[in-house]
Motif scaffolding. Structure first.
Motif, PDB file in Angstrom:
ATOM      1  N   ALA A 118       0.828  -1.210   0.000  1.00 12.35           N
ATOM      2  CA  ALA A 118       0.000   0.000   0.000  1.00 12.35           C
ATOM      3  C   ALA A 118       0.863   1.261   0.000  1.00 12.35           C
ATOM      4  CB  ALA A 118      -0.935  -0.010   1.204  1.00 12.35           C
ATOM      5  N   ALA A 119       1.922   1.262   0.817  1.00  4.78           N
ATOM      6  CA  ALA A 119       2.801   2.424   0.887  1.00  4.78           C
ATOM      7  C   ALA A 119       3.543   2.632  -0.423  1.00  4.78           C
ATOM      8  CB  ALA A 119       3.786   2.260   2.040  1.00  4.78           C
ATOM      9  N   ILE A 241       3.394  11.048  -0.461  1.00 10.68           N
ATOM     10  CA  ILE A 241       2.037  10.573  -0.164  1.00 10.68           C
ATOM     11  C   ILE A 241       1.231  11.750   0.377  1.00 10.68           C
ATOM     12  CG2 ILE A 241       0.622   9.034   1.267  1.00 10.68           C
ATOM     13  CD1 ILE A 241       2.915   7.029   1.236  1.00 10.68           C
ATOM     14  N   ASN A 242       0.220  12.155  -0.361  1.00 11.01           N
ATOM     15  CA  ASN A 242      -0.526  13.363   0.004  1.00 11.01           C
ATOM     16  C   ASN A 242      -1.935  13.072   0.496  1.00 11.01           C
ATOM     17  OD1 ASN A 242      -1.774  12.590  -2.346  1.00 11.01           O
ATOM     18  ND2 ASN A 242      -1.374  14.486  -3.473  1.00 11.01           N
ATOM     19  N   VAL A 260       8.845   1.855  12.107  1.00 13.04           N
ATOM     20  CA  VAL A 260       7.797   2.580  11.380  1.00 13.04           C
ATOM     21  C   VAL A 260       7.996   4.095  11.398  1.00 13.04           C
ATOM     22  CG1 VAL A 260       6.142   0.748  11.865  1.00 13.04           C
ATOM     23  CG2 VAL A 260       6.206   2.762  13.353  1.00 13.04           C
ATOM     24  N   MET A 261       8.967   4.579  12.172  1.00 16.39           N
ATOM     25  CA  MET A 261       9.157   6.018  12.343  1.00 16.39           C
ATOM     26  C   MET A 261       9.266   6.790  11.030  1.00 16.39           C
ATOM     27  SD  MET A 261       9.206   8.436  14.527  1.00 16.39           S
ATOM     28  CE  MET A 261       9.453   7.589  16.099  1.00 16.39           C
ATOM     29  N   PRO A 262       9.944   6.275   9.982  1.00 11.04           N
ATOM     30  CA  PRO A 262       9.996   7.048   8.730  1.00 11.04           C
ATOM     31  C   PRO A 262       8.622   7.380   8.156  1.00 11.04           C
ATOM     32  CG  PRO A 262      11.685   5.361   8.706  1.00 11.04           C
ATOM     33  CD  PRO A 262      10.829   5.087   9.921  1.00 11.04           C
ATOM     34  N   PHE A 263       7.646   6.476   8.327  1.00  9.96           N
ATOM     35  CA  PHE A 263       6.287   6.808   7.886  1.00  9.96           C
ATOM     36  C   PHE A 263       5.813   8.081   8.586  1.00  9.96           C
ATOM     37  CE2 PHE A 263       5.596   2.029   7.233  1.00  9.96           C
ATOM     38  CZ  PHE A 263       5.602   2.106   5.848  1.00  9.96           C
ATOM     39  N   PHE A 264       5.960   8.097   9.901  1.00 19.53           N
ATOM     40  CA  PHE A 264       5.445   9.201  10.707  1.00 19.53           C
ATOM     41  C   PHE A 264       6.192  10.499  10.418  1.00 19.53           C
ATOM     42  CE2 PHE A 264       5.087  11.546  14.802  1.00 19.53           C
ATOM     43  CZ  PHE A 264       3.713  11.722  14.786  1.00 19.53           C
ATOM     44  N   GLU A 265       7.482  10.389  10.201  1.00 15.86           N
ATOM     45  CA  GLU A 265       8.292  11.582   9.986  1.00 15.86           C
ATOM     46  C   GLU A 265       8.120  12.172   8.595  1.00 15.86           C
ATOM     47  OE1 GLU A 265      12.089  10.713  12.941  1.00 15.86           O
ATOM     48  OE2 GLU A 265      12.196  10.056  10.842  1.00 15.86           O
ATOM     49  N   LYS A 266       7.810  11.338   7.611  1.00 13.93           N
ATOM     50  CA  LYS A 266       7.856  11.801   6.229  1.00 13.93           C
ATOM     51  C   LYS A 266       6.492  12.009   5.574  1.00 13.93           C
ATOM     52  CE  LYS A 266      12.415   9.782   5.311  1.00 13.93           C
ATOM     53  NZ  LYS A 266      13.080  11.022   4.843  1.00 13.93           N
ATOM     54  N   ILE A 267       5.475  11.246   5.972  1.00 11.77           N
ATOM     55  CA  ILE A 267       4.150  11.416   5.358  1.00 11.77           C
ATOM     56  C   ILE A 267       3.488  12.639   5.980  1.00 11.77           C
ATOM     57  CG2 ILE A 267       1.884  10.388   4.970  1.00 11.77           C
ATOM     58  CD1 ILE A 267       3.209   7.638   5.055  1.00 11.77           C
ATOM     59  N   PRO A 268       3.112  13.625   5.185  1.00  9.17           N
ATOM     60  CA  PRO A 268       2.644  14.905   5.743  1.00  9.17           C
ATOM     61  C   PRO A 268       1.369  14.819   6.588  1.00  9.17           C
ATOM     62  CG  PRO A 268       3.266  15.153   3.429  1.00  9.17           C
ATOM     63  CD  PRO A 268       3.263  13.683   3.717  1.00  9.17           C
ATOM     64  N   ARG A 269       0.396  14.039   6.160  1.00  6.06           N
ATOM     65  CA  ARG A 269      -0.911  14.027   6.836  1.00  6.06           C
ATOM     66  C   ARG A 269      -1.124  12.648   7.460  1.00  6.06           C
ATOM     67  NH1 ARG A 269      -4.928  15.857   2.177  1.00  6.06           N
ATOM     68  NH2 ARG A 269      -6.412  15.898   3.928  1.00  6.06           N
TER      69      ARG A 269
END
Length: 301
Positions: A118-119, A241-242, A260-269
């Protein structure tokens, strides 16, 4: 219950295969459907069937399907390793969306490997019809997943770890000793529910019956990735990812916080929710999991 099943023709690289699907609810109801992506790679959709609750209690149509090579879809045990790519499964997802007539408006939930898919799909193809994205207990890269799994393995006795590593070095991971050891690990870090739900047992059984996809893409185990996913990563493009994104993980699982931290740090919303147990919150923390999911899917934009 309003549900339908069937097969969708999937043409890829000059051949046509079949993807099995199940729709729970009415895709023409005007309510945005949720498309689910199961884990593995190589497990069937069966362990995710509890997401039917979203339709039963909230009227949200839910789409399940078995990815190619898995479950009731076409099995291809003789394909070369370079056939089994993330791109293959993204093309299959596009085909499912198009054939069900929902490519223009859908939500997407991926669990474990399904969350990886999905990502990757959201960050590389940017499908215009994607409304909300759920990444459940998934890593943004294989290297982070392996680091996390090895860290968890350090919590087991040295002789247990050495037994697993011995079989990996010797290429005997099909040995009962190794397989029993993996079940000990899974009971602590994949699903802590005792006994395991039958749906989970059944999904693992489908992978054991035909391990082609798992062994080709991962390898012999979660600790020893030598398959086609060994260099996989989405970290460098997560910022693209917007769409509103829900990230979930558990306390004692492979998708640990640092993983999972990169998801949280990089995905804006993005919103991050952590569950108290392990890798499969829809078994281990079912009531809270579905409440969090419904709140996210039905929130105002």
């Amino acid at each position: 219950m309003d549900e339908s099943t069937g097969f969708i023709d999937f043409s890829y690289a000059g051949e046509t295969y079949q993807t099995w699907y199940k729709v729970v609810g009415n895709l023409k109801s005007g309510i945005r459907p949720l498309v689910t992506l199961h884990g593995g790679p190589g497990m069937s959709h069966v362990y995710m069937i509890s997401h039917t609750e979203l339709f039963v209690k909230h009227g949200i149509p839910v789409v399940f399907y078995d990815q190619l090579g898995i479950g009731a879809s076409t099995h291809l045990p003789n394909k070369s390793p370079d056939f089994w790519t993330v791109g293959l499964f993204m093309d299959e997802l596009d085909n499912v969306l198009d054939n069900l007539g929902i490519a223009g408006d859908f939500d997407l939930l991926g669990h474990s490997w399904g969350g990886m898919l999905a990502a990757d799909y959201a960050s590389s193809r940017h499908p215009p019809g994607l409304h909300r994205l759920v990444i459940s207990s998934a890593p943004p890269s294989i290297s982070l997943w392996e680091q996390s799994m090895h860290q968890l393995l350090e919590g087991f006795p040295e002789d247990f770890r050495e037994m697993l590593h011995k079989h990996e070095r010797q290429g005997t991971t099909s040995d009962k000793e190794y397989q029993d050891g993996m079940q000990v690990f899974y009971a602590r870090h994949t699903c802590t529910t005792k006994p395991w739900p039958q749906e989970l047992i059944d999904s693992f059984a489908t992978m054991e019956e035909d391990p082609t996809v798992y062994q080709t893409m991962i390898g012999p185990s979660e600790f020893y990735t030598i398959g086609t996913l060994r260099t996989w990563t989405t970290v460098d493009r997560l910022h693209t990812i917007n769409r509103p994104t829900l990230l979930t993980n558990g306390v004692a699982e492979g998708a640990q916080d640092f993983c999972v931290m990169p998801f949280f740090e990089k995905i804006p919303r993005i919103k991050w929710v952590k569950f108290a147990e392990s890798h499969i919150p829809f078994f281990e923390d079912k009531e809270r999991y579905f409440q969090v999911l419904v709140d996210f899917l039905t929130a105002e934009d």
